[in-house]
Design a protein around this motif. Sequence first.
Motif, short mmCIF file in Angstrom:
data_model
loop_
_atom_site.label_atom_id
_atom_site.label_comp_id
_atom_site.label_asym_id
_atom_site.label_seq_id
_atom_site.Cartn_x
_atom_site.Cartn_y
_atom_site.Cartn_z
N ARG A 37 0.83 -1.18 0.00
CA ARG A 37 0.00 0.00 0.00
C ARG A 37 0.87 1.24 0.00
NH1 ARG A 37 -3.64 0.53 4.49
NH2 ARG A 37 -4.79 1.88 3.06
N ARG A 38 0.39 2.24 -0.71
CA ARG A 38 1.13 3.49 -0.74
C ARG A 38 0.89 4.24 0.57
NH1 ARG A 38 -1.53 2.83 -5.46
NH2 ARG A 38 -0.31 2.64 -7.36
N ALA A 39 1.86 5.04 0.92
CA ALA A 39 1.67 5.89 2.08
C ALA A 39 0.57 6.90 1.78
CB ALA A 39 2.96 6.64 2.41
N SER A 40 -0.37 7.06 2.69
CA SER A 40 -1.47 7.97 2.44
C SER A 40 -0.96 9.40 2.35
CB SER A 40 -2.50 7.87 3.57
OG SER A 40 -1.91 8.19 4.79
N GLY A 41 -1.64 10.18 1.57
CA GLY A 41 -1.30 11.59 1.44
C GLY A 41 -0.35 11.88 0.30
N HIS A 42 -0.01 10.86 -0.51
CA HIS A 42 0.93 11.09 -1.60
C HIS A 42 0.27 10.76 -2.93
CE1 HIS A 42 4.31 11.72 1.10
NE2 HIS A 42 3.87 10.70 1.79
N GLY A 43 0.04 11.78 -3.72
CA GLY A 43 -0.38 11.59 -5.09
C GLY A 43 -1.81 11.12 -5.23
N GLY A 44 -2.35 11.35 -6.44
CA GLY A 44 -3.67 10.86 -6.78
C GLY A 44 -4.77 11.69 -6.16
N SER A 45 -5.94 11.62 -6.81
CA SER A 45 -7.08 12.33 -6.27
C SER A 45 -7.89 11.40 -5.38
CB SER A 45 -7.95 12.86 -7.41
OG SER A 45 -8.40 11.78 -8.22
N THR A 46 -8.62 11.98 -4.47
CA THR A 46 -9.40 11.20 -3.53
C THR A 46 -10.87 11.23 -3.91
OG1 THR A 46 -7.86 11.66 -1.74
CG2 THR A 46 -10.06 10.97 -1.11
N THR A 47 -11.48 10.09 -3.96
CA THR A 47 -12.92 10.00 -4.15
C THR A 47 -13.54 9.55 -2.83
OG1 THR A 47 -12.75 7.73 -4.93
CG2 THR A 47 -12.72 9.46 -6.58
N VAL A 48 -14.79 9.95 -2.63
CA VAL A 48 -15.50 9.59 -1.40
C VAL A 48 -16.71 8.74 -1.79
CG1 VAL A 48 -16.72 10.45 0.62
CG2 VAL A 48 -14.73 11.70 -0.26
N VAL A 49 -16.77 7.55 -1.25
CA VAL A 49 -17.83 6.61 -1.58
C VAL A 49 -18.65 6.32 -0.33
CG1 VAL A 49 -18.38 4.35 -2.56
CG2 VAL A 49 -16.28 5.55 -3.28
N PRO A 50 -19.96 6.60 -0.36
CA PRO A 50 -20.79 6.29 0.81
C PRO A 50 -21.16 4.81 0.85
CG PRO A 50 -22.12 7.39 -0.86
CD PRO A 50 -20.71 7.35 -1.39
N THR A 51 -21.20 4.28 2.03
CA THR A 51 -21.63 2.90 2.25
C THR A 51 -22.08 2.80 3.70
OG1 THR A 51 -20.96 0.57 2.03
CG2 THR A 51 -19.30 2.11 2.85
N PHE A 52 -22.25 1.59 4.25
CA PHE A 52 -22.49 1.50 5.70
C PHE A 52 -21.64 0.41 6.31
CE2 PHE A 52 -26.07 -1.17 4.15
CZ PHE A 52 -25.99 -2.28 4.99
N CYS A 53 -21.37 0.60 7.59
CA CYS A 53 -20.37 -0.18 8.32
C CYS A 53 -20.87 -1.58 8.67
CB CYS A 53 -20.00 0.59 9.59
SG CYS A 53 -18.63 -0.10 10.52
N GLU A 54 -19.95 -2.51 8.85
CA GLU A 54 -20.28 -3.85 9.32
C GLU A 54 -19.32 -4.27 10.44
OE1 GLU A 54 -22.95 -5.44 8.02
OE2 GLU A 54 -22.76 -7.35 9.05
N MET A 55 -18.67 -3.29 11.01
CA MET A 55 -17.74 -3.65 12.09
C MET A 55 -18.49 -4.09 13.34
SD MET A 55 -14.73 -3.53 10.87
CE MET A 55 -13.59 -3.43 12.22
N CYS A 56 -19.75 -3.68 13.45
CA CYS A 56 -20.65 -4.25 14.46
C CYS A 56 -22.04 -4.22 13.87
CB CYS A 56 -20.55 -3.48 15.77
SG CYS A 56 -21.54 -1.97 15.87
N PHE A 57 -23.02 -4.58 14.66
CA PHE A 57 -24.39 -4.69 14.16
C PHE A 57 -25.12 -3.36 14.06
CE2 PHE A 57 -23.85 -5.89 18.60
CZ PHE A 57 -24.48 -4.82 19.23
N VAL A 66 -11.08 7.15 -0.87
CA VAL A 66 -10.32 6.20 -1.69
C VAL A 66 -9.34 6.98 -2.57
CG1 VAL A 66 -10.45 4.35 -3.38
CG2 VAL A 66 -12.29 4.63 -1.70
N ARG A 67 -8.10 6.54 -2.56
CA ARG A 67 -7.08 7.16 -3.41
C ARG A 67 -6.32 6.06 -4.13
NH1 ARG A 67 -3.84 10.05 0.24
NH2 ARG A 67 -5.50 11.58 0.27
N ASP A 68 -6.26 6.17 -5.45
CA ASP A 68 -5.54 5.19 -6.27
C ASP A 68 -5.97 3.76 -5.96
OD1 ASP A 68 -4.12 7.27 -7.40
OD2 ASP A 68 -2.47 7.11 -5.96
N GLY A 69 -7.27 3.60 -5.78
CA GLY A 69 -7.80 2.26 -5.56
C GLY A 69 -7.61 1.70 -4.18
#
Length: 735
Positions: A37-57, A66-69
């Motif tokens: 993984r690339r270090a965050s904050g370097h290069g590429g544009s950022t897209t924001v994708v809405p979804t919902f969490c599943e880390m708990c119920f 999301v940046r560069d996939g």
Amino acid sequence: MFGNVSRRDFLKVAGIGTAGSLALGAGSWALGRIPQRRASGHGGSTTVVPTFCEMCFWKCGTLAHVRDGEIVKLLGNPADPLCEGRLCPRGTGGLGAVYDPDRLASPLVRVRTNGSEKWEAVGWDRALDEVASRLQAVKEKYGPESLALFSHGTGGAFFGHLVSSFGSPNIAQPSFAQCRGPRDVGFELTFGEGIGSPERYDLANAKMAVLIGSHLGENMHNTQVQEFADAIGKGLHLVVADPRFSVAASKAEHWLPVKPGTDLALLLAWIHVIVEEGLYDRPFVEANTVGFSELKREVAGYTPEWAYPHTGIPAETIRLIAREMGAHSPSVLVYPGRHVTWYGDDTQRSRAIALLSALLGSWGRPGGFYFPTKAKVGKYPVPPYPEPARGRADGGGSRFPYANEGVANGLRDATRTGRPYPVKAWMVYGTNLIQALPNVSETEEALKALDFMVAIDTMPAEITGWADVVLPECTYLERFDELWTPSFRTPMISLRQPVVDPLFDSKPGWWIARELGLRLGLETYFPWNDIEDYLDTRLRTAGTTLAELKAVGTLRKPGHGLYAEEGRPMAFGTKSGKVELYSEELKKAGHDPVPKYTPPDPAPEGHFRLLYGRSPVHTFGRTTNNRRLAELEPENEVWVNTDTALDLGVKDGERVVLVNQDGARSNPIKAKVTERIRPECVYMVHGFGHTDRRLRQSAGKGADDTGLITRYKVDPLMGGTAMRGNFVRIERQEA
């Protein structure tokens, strides 16, 4: 390593092997193969994708950056009424689930060659064909009802649809009989409605809250924790009854260090005072309840003086709290909690909370229990499910008359015993039954009785080691899923959509279920072309589209009033149409119409009652391997009272071993020596002490409470397993 290994022995092997030795067959597991993984904050544009969490119920709305996939950040979605733009620590740690190097990477099939067994990594067609043919063989030999599904999580809906289409009624989630079931049944018997999830608690407007063994703030339910913090800031009058001085207790005006197992005695004493002193909401009781005089008669003997030796709470304190509840009525929330499978009288204890709430008039009133609403979304049209030839095998509706959801331990019993009929195949989705069900030996006995088992999960875990086929699901940030339309304060529709492409050879649950359905000849139950067709068809019935949800993630819909109209009688779903303070239904069924107190079993000499709970940064054992969250809490510790530790010579931070009354031993675990717990009990967070070495971050770290829960009582009303009747002694480790 896996020569001559069968399902019978796999758990033992998984527990003693090394990570490298378990990487059988090319691509079996994803060890060390996560892309750089690339270090965050370097290069590429950022897209924001809405979804919902599943880390708990809780399923909070999430904005994935999301940046560069690659996902670089997770934040709360302000459009989501559950989180209001703020995620909990687990929600922000969801990246760790996607980029966990121990993820299941490809389908695995247990193969037998020359008398030995091993895992073989295979393609999806081979794995799905194997599952379908084995399920079909079970169906032909034993009937479709011989398949049972155990599930946890949003994706389980598609597998529930598959199993119902197959013709089996046997579907269970441990979240019922091992967690919240007694609470919901206790309220249904009283008000005709359960509490639901998310819970209908109006903490935001409560003037007084009473927590009984509940750990708000440690048990991180996002909405409730936010409302709890705001309410405390506004001067909430808080009472916490708990053997442990929890985080919530530290915020309370009154901490009542009640003896473990005596909560029902405390509740009955409060009911006694409120009835005898006329502190109840008389207009509410007269307009909306039946059985008041019978209730008064039944609780006459439960005086505060009677309760004191049982609970350890002085009589004058019990009266003080009861009078404060009466003074703040109806805006008093006697918090029913969530995980309530404790001592075997759990439905009746929850019913006592319901009775107390009814007397205080807090049902349908600000600061008590609001009336939730749910967005209306139509179903995708499919034929009716086939009618099973045999009823539920779990005892629901018969042995456990009020179990209105599947009883996981009941299905386990049916598998072990073959009664009322054989259950010979398990489909296990997203739940590690080895840690979820008490008495591991009984779970293993059931597993050995199976003809076939398939596990669908994102991660390896103890239960996947028992499977014949393992199907790797992609994580919640890599897939579409069923819509989330909970009953809540604000009606809402949330969409889960892929944020990034799936890693490895993993697939979404909806796809796996449909492919199995097609192979089993159930294509009429899966008529949609793909998941986007399925979701869009459903959403159009609610006046929106998939395209709209993709853009915003969550839509708020119009609701109705949250509270009852003052002065007007309410309607209730009980047989009497009223709040049943005295239950004729329970009496006719041979159960106590009003809860009665039975003292808990005493501890053996030299033993301490084992209590367990949750962590704000982990969800059961599902997240303990998540590197991001493990940085915050890599292992659990056992709370030991200072005087007890002094007697035993145990020092703070020293590793000890817990040995229960049946000789079950824990991993070494750090002792937390503290005055914040009563001396007759110890406490630990659930979900640690994994034995599966494929979980390289969490295996062997901390201790597993489930392994110490060898005894349990079964709630006679709904079949839940009470798990706080186990006791441990503390062994110091040799230097």
